[in-house]
Design a protein around this motif. Structure first.
Motif, PDB file in Angstrom:
ATOM      1  N   ASP A   1      37.884  59.142  39.653  1.00  0.00           N
ATOM      2  CA  ASP A   1      37.040  59.883  38.514  1.00  0.00           C
ATOM      3  C   ASP A   1      36.031  60.820  39.210  1.00  0.00           C
ATOM      4  O   ASP A   1      35.566  60.438  40.425  1.00  0.00           O
ATOM      5  N   LYS A   2      35.633  61.750  38.625  1.00  0.00           N
ATOM      6  CA  LYS A   2      34.632  62.447  38.970  1.00  0.00           C
ATOM      7  C   LYS A   2      33.438  62.436  37.755  1.00  0.00           C
ATOM      8  O   LYS A   2      33.721  62.885  36.754  1.00  0.00           O
ATOM      9  N   ILE A   3      32.209  61.909  37.829  1.00  0.00           N
ATOM     10  CA  ILE A   3      31.371  61.692  36.989  1.00  0.00           C
ATOM     11  C   ILE A   3      29.832  61.861  37.176  1.00  0.00           C
ATOM     12  O   ILE A   3      29.718  62.369  38.570  1.00  0.00           O
ATOM     13  N   ARG A   4      28.974  62.237  36.437  1.00  0.00           N
ATOM     14  CA  ARG A   4      27.584  62.584  36.612  1.00  0.00           C
ATOM     15  C   ARG A   4      26.591  61.404  36.431  1.00  0.00           C
ATOM     16  O   ARG A   4      26.873  60.738  35.496  1.00  0.00           O
ATOM     17  N   SER A   5      25.589  61.632  37.174  1.00  0.00           N
ATOM     18  CA  SER A   5      24.526  60.292  36.913  1.00  0.00           C
ATOM     19  C   SER A   5      23.747  60.491  35.763  1.00  0.00           C
ATOM     20  O   SER A   5      23.764  61.781  35.392  1.00  0.00           O
ATOM     21  N   THR A   6      23.228  59.861  35.213  1.00  0.00           N
ATOM     22  CA  THR A   6      22.128  59.873  33.888  1.00  0.00           C
ATOM     23  C   THR A   6      20.667  59.577  34.405  1.00  0.00           C
ATOM     24  O   THR A   6      19.918  60.326  33.877  1.00  0.00           O
ATOM     25  N   SER A   7      20.769  59.146  35.550  1.00  0.00           N
ATOM     26  CA  SER A   7      19.228  59.183  36.152  1.00  0.00           C
ATOM     27  C   SER A   7      19.435  58.687  37.703  1.00  0.00           C
ATOM     28  O   SER A   7      20.469  58.309  38.035  1.00  0.00           O
ATOM     29  N   PHE A   8      18.621  59.234  38.420  1.00  0.00           N
ATOM     30  CA  PHE A   8      18.766  58.870  39.964  1.00  0.00           C
ATOM     31  C   PHE A   8      17.346  58.627  40.399  1.00  0.00           C
ATOM     32  O   PHE A   8      16.353  58.974  40.123  1.00  0.00           O
ATOM     33  N   GLU A   9      17.288  57.429  41.402  1.00  0.00           N
ATOM     34  CA  GLU A   9      15.850  57.000  42.209  1.00  0.00           C
ATOM     35  C   GLU A   9      16.148  56.834  43.507  1.00  0.00           C
ATOM     36  O   GLU A   9      17.484  56.302  43.780  1.00  0.00           O
TER      37      GLU A   9
ATOM     38  N   LEU B   1      19.833  54.925  44.142  1.00  0.00           N
ATOM     39  CA  LEU B   1      20.397  54.203  42.894  1.00  0.00           C
ATOM     40  C   LEU B   1      20.798  55.439  42.000  1.00  0.00           C
ATOM     41  O   LEU B   1      19.943  56.274  41.549  1.00  0.00           O
ATOM     42  N   ALA B   2      21.771  55.373  41.581  1.00  0.00           N
ATOM     43  CA  ALA B   2      22.756  56.618  40.294  1.00  0.00           C
ATOM     44  C   ALA B   2      22.799  55.644  39.134  1.00  0.00           C
ATOM     45  O   ALA B   2      23.751  54.495  39.393  1.00  0.00           O
ATOM     46  N   ALA B   3      22.300  55.796  38.091  1.00  0.00           N
ATOM     47  CA  ALA B   3      22.515  55.163  36.809  1.00  0.00           C
ATOM     48  C   ALA B   3      23.743  56.003  36.267  1.00  0.00           C
ATOM     49  O   ALA B   3      23.766  57.460  36.369  1.00  0.00           O
ATOM     50  N   VAL B   4      24.723  55.536  35.649  1.00  0.00           N
ATOM     51  CA  VAL B   4      25.997  56.182  35.073  1.00  0.00           C
ATOM     52  C   VAL B   4      26.220  55.677  33.725  1.00  0.00           C
ATOM     53  O   VAL B   4      25.862  54.503  33.437  1.00  0.00           O
ATOM     54  N   ALA B   5      26.905  56.534  32.530  1.00  0.00           N
ATOM     55  CA  ALA B   5      27.024  55.886  31.417  1.00  0.00           C
ATOM     56  C   ALA B   5      28.102  54.810  31.461  1.00  0.00           C
ATOM     57  O   ALA B   5      27.835  53.827  30.611  1.00  0.00           O
ATOM     58  N   SER B   6      28.938  54.744  32.412  1.00  0.00           N
ATOM     59  CA  SER B   6      29.949  53.656  32.397  1.00  0.00           C
ATOM     60  C   SER B   6      30.476  53.790  33.996  1.00  0.00           C
ATOM     61  O   SER B   6      30.676  54.944  34.375  1.00  0.00           O
ATOM     62  N   TYR B   7      30.935  52.735  34.452  1.00  0.00           N
ATOM     63  CA  TYR B   7      31.259  52.398  35.799  1.00  0.00           C
ATOM     64  C   TYR B   7      32.675  53.572  35.975  1.00  0.00           C
ATOM     65  O   TYR B   7      33.489  53.278  35.070  1.00  0.00           O
ATOM     66  N   PRO B   8      32.767  54.179  37.087  1.00  0.00           N
ATOM     67  CA  PRO B   8      34.119  55.207  37.052  1.00  0.00           C
ATOM     68  C   PRO B   8      35.177  54.342  37.319  1.00  0.00           C
ATOM     69  O   PRO B   8      35.247  53.290  38.056  1.00  0.00           O
ATOM     70  N   ASN B   9      36.262  54.969  36.940  1.00  0.00           N
ATOM     71  CA  ASN B   9      37.711  54.233  37.604  1.00  0.00           C
ATOM     72  C   ASN B   9      38.016  55.097  38.774  1.00  0.00           C
ATOM     73  O   ASN B   9      37.133  56.041  39.229  1.00  0.00           O
ATOM     74  N   PRO B  10      39.046  54.611  39.409  1.00  0.00           N
ATOM     75  CA  PRO B  10      39.338  55.308  40.740  1.00  0.00           C
ATOM     76  C   PRO B  10      39.721  56.859  40.504  1.00  0.00           C
ATOM     77  O   PRO B  10      40.313  57.095  39.507  1.00  0.00           O
TER      78      PRO B  10
ATOM     79  N   ALA C   1      12.870  48.735  34.477  1.00  0.00           N
ATOM     80  CA  ALA C   1      12.970  50.001  35.259  1.00  0.00           C
ATOM     81  C   ALA C   1      13.842  50.053  36.013  1.00  0.00           C
ATOM     82  O   ALA C   1      14.707  49.307  36.467  1.00  0.00           O
ATOM     83  N   LEU C   2      14.738  51.604  36.360  1.00  0.00           N
ATOM     84  CA  LEU C   2      15.499  51.444  37.380  1.00  0.00           C
ATOM     85  C   LEU C   2      15.089  51.064  38.689  1.00  0.00           C
ATOM     86  O   LEU C   2      14.117  51.575  39.261  1.00  0.00           O
ATOM     87  N   GLY C   3      15.773  50.199  39.419  1.00  0.00           N
ATOM     88  CA  GLY C   3      15.442  50.089  40.991  1.00  0.00           C
ATOM     89  C   GLY C   3      14.659  48.603  41.056  1.00  0.00           C
ATOM     90  O   GLY C   3      14.349  48.159  39.840  1.00  0.00           O
ATOM     91  N   ALA C   4      14.694  48.266  42.148  1.00  0.00           N
ATOM     92  CA  ALA C   4      13.969  46.818  42.698  1.00  0.00           C
ATOM     93  C   ALA C   4      12.566  46.859  42.432  1.00  0.00           C
ATOM     94  O   ALA C   4      11.972  45.883  42.252  1.00  0.00           O
TER      95      ALA C   4
END
Length: 409
Positions: free
Chosen positions: A79-87, A68-77, A389-392
């Motif tokens: 794009d290179k972005i960074r996750s805000t959190s990861f699980e 699971l990667a949380a991002v500020a907003s969904y990337p466009n085709p 919380a992030l994730g199932a």
């Protein structure tokens, strides 16, 4: 080799949680009226938790590793972005629902398949740590365990899933007759998520022979699902499934159609996300002549009884009636409308697995013989807690969670 349950840099041990993924750990890139009754609102008192007498349930279906990667907003085709959190957590509908049920106090067993890779070993470890009996799991030599990439959009509060199935896939001969009989021995309830349909069919047939009730998660049309539905005692559907499956013009009419087409089903629930849920319960009437009502008109009347200022989930139930759907038919039963918790936007993190949490709570409620008018708010609350919380699985509550105490009295 680092396994899922081990310590990872900048992370923690339990539940596959981590902030940084090691390269060796990465998977391959491949009101009241005559017709309806007053809304039920549950007082906020401390729960006196009494576990069901028979707590054994069996689930057959999907497990996976969720990245699971949380991002500020969904990337466009491109794009290179960074996750805000990861699980990294265990996932899969059946794995999630049974984990939820275990944390609430049931004793689940699971039938599914993983490979003997680090991801598969981590999945088994996590299930066992949560109280899910994994001894009936099939572990293949070689291949890969199922995994899913999940992008959580912090802006829109949506999630996008990219799933890679496990290999080799599970086939009926993977499950020995002795394991099948042992898995069903003493079970109060059997749950299927519609995956592994060939194996699920064999389990459903044997459960049916033994008279064990079956709950089906009808998330969407799948191969073999229609066959499984013929064995169902209970069905929980996603928002779109009832109309897609029946081609009815509305959800209430579709629920009538489902009960007419599936005569063994006692109730069917359709979950509606933040809009709550709708349930149609089949009711047998002895020497009584209930009023006939149009199911869509009744649904609208129940909707008007919702308290728009309430924050906790509630349930509005009709009286027993002959519920008629135009062009479809009539069923004797009760219509129930459940609301969802109004989660502050600042607390809403991720909806991944919310439906599985709802089903896990329904499994518990059936085993506990919980009244339907209590079951729906309880299940909605469990799902709402998960969404913080992030994730199932990270946010799945235990029965001792104070936020559940108003619903477990």
């Amino acid at each position: 080799m680092v396994t899922l349950g081990q310590m990872l840099p900048s992370g923690n041990v339990a539940g596959f949680n981590c902030r940084t993924l090691l390269p060796s750990f990465a998977p391959p890139l491949t009101t009241t009226t005559r017709n309806f009754s007053v809304k039920m609102s549950i007082p906020a008192t401390q729960a006196s938790i009494v576990l069901p007498e028979n707590r054994i349930i069996l689930g057959c279906g999907a497990v996976s590793v969720d990245f699971l990667a949380a991002v500020a907003s969904y990337p466009n085709p491109d794009d290179k972005i960074r996750s805000t959190s990861f699980e990294v957590q265990g996932g899969g509908n059946t794995g999630n629902a049974l984990t939820c049920a275990a944390r609430l106090g049931l004793t689940p067993r699971i039938i599914s398949k993983v490979a003997d890779d680090s991801q598969g070993k981590g999945l088994l470890e996590e299930l066992e740590a949560d109280g899910v009996d994994s001894s009936f799991m099939v572990v293949s030599e070689g291949g890969n365990s199922p995994f899913t990439y999940i992008i959580v959009d912090n802006q829109t509060k949506t999630r996008t899933c990219i799933h890679t199935p496990g290999y080799p896939p599970m086939i009926p001969t993977d499950l020995s007759q002795s394991n099948l009989l042992s898995a069903l021995d003493g079970a109060k309830l059997v749950y299927f998520d519609g995956r592994l349909h060939e194996t699920a069919a064999i389990v459903a047939e044997e459960a049916n022979r033994r008279g064990i009730p079956i709950l089906i998660d009808a998330e969407r049309k799948r191969e073999g699902l229609d066959y499984l539905l013929n064995f169902a005692s209970y069905v929980v559907c996603s928002t779109n499934f009832p109309q897609e499956w029946t081609e009815a013009s509305s959800i209430p009419s579709a629920l009538v159609s489902m009960l007419l087409r599936l005569p063994k089903v006692k109730f069917v629930i359709v979950t509606l996300g933040k809009d709550g849920c709708i349930m149609l319960q089949r009711t047998e009437m002895d020497n009584l002549l209930p009023e006939e009502m149009d199911v869509e008109d009744l649904f609208e009347k129940l909707n008007l009884e919702k308290d728009t200022n309430a924050t906790l989930p509630a349930c509005i139930s009709s009286n027993v009636a002959k519920l008629h759907a135009k062009g479809i038919g009539t069923i004797t039963g009760k219509l129930l409308v459940g609301t969802a918790e109004s989660i502050p936007q600042t607390e809403l993190i991720d909806t991944t697995g919310a439906g599985d949490a709802f089903i896990g709570a329904v499994l518990y409620s059936i085993c506990a013989n919980m009244p339907l008018e209590k079951m729906l708010p309880f299940a909605a609350q469990v799902a709402a807690i998960k969404c913080r919380a992030l994730g199932a699985r990270a946010g799945l509550p235990r029965s001792t969670d104070h936020r559940l105490s108003p619903f477990l009295v």
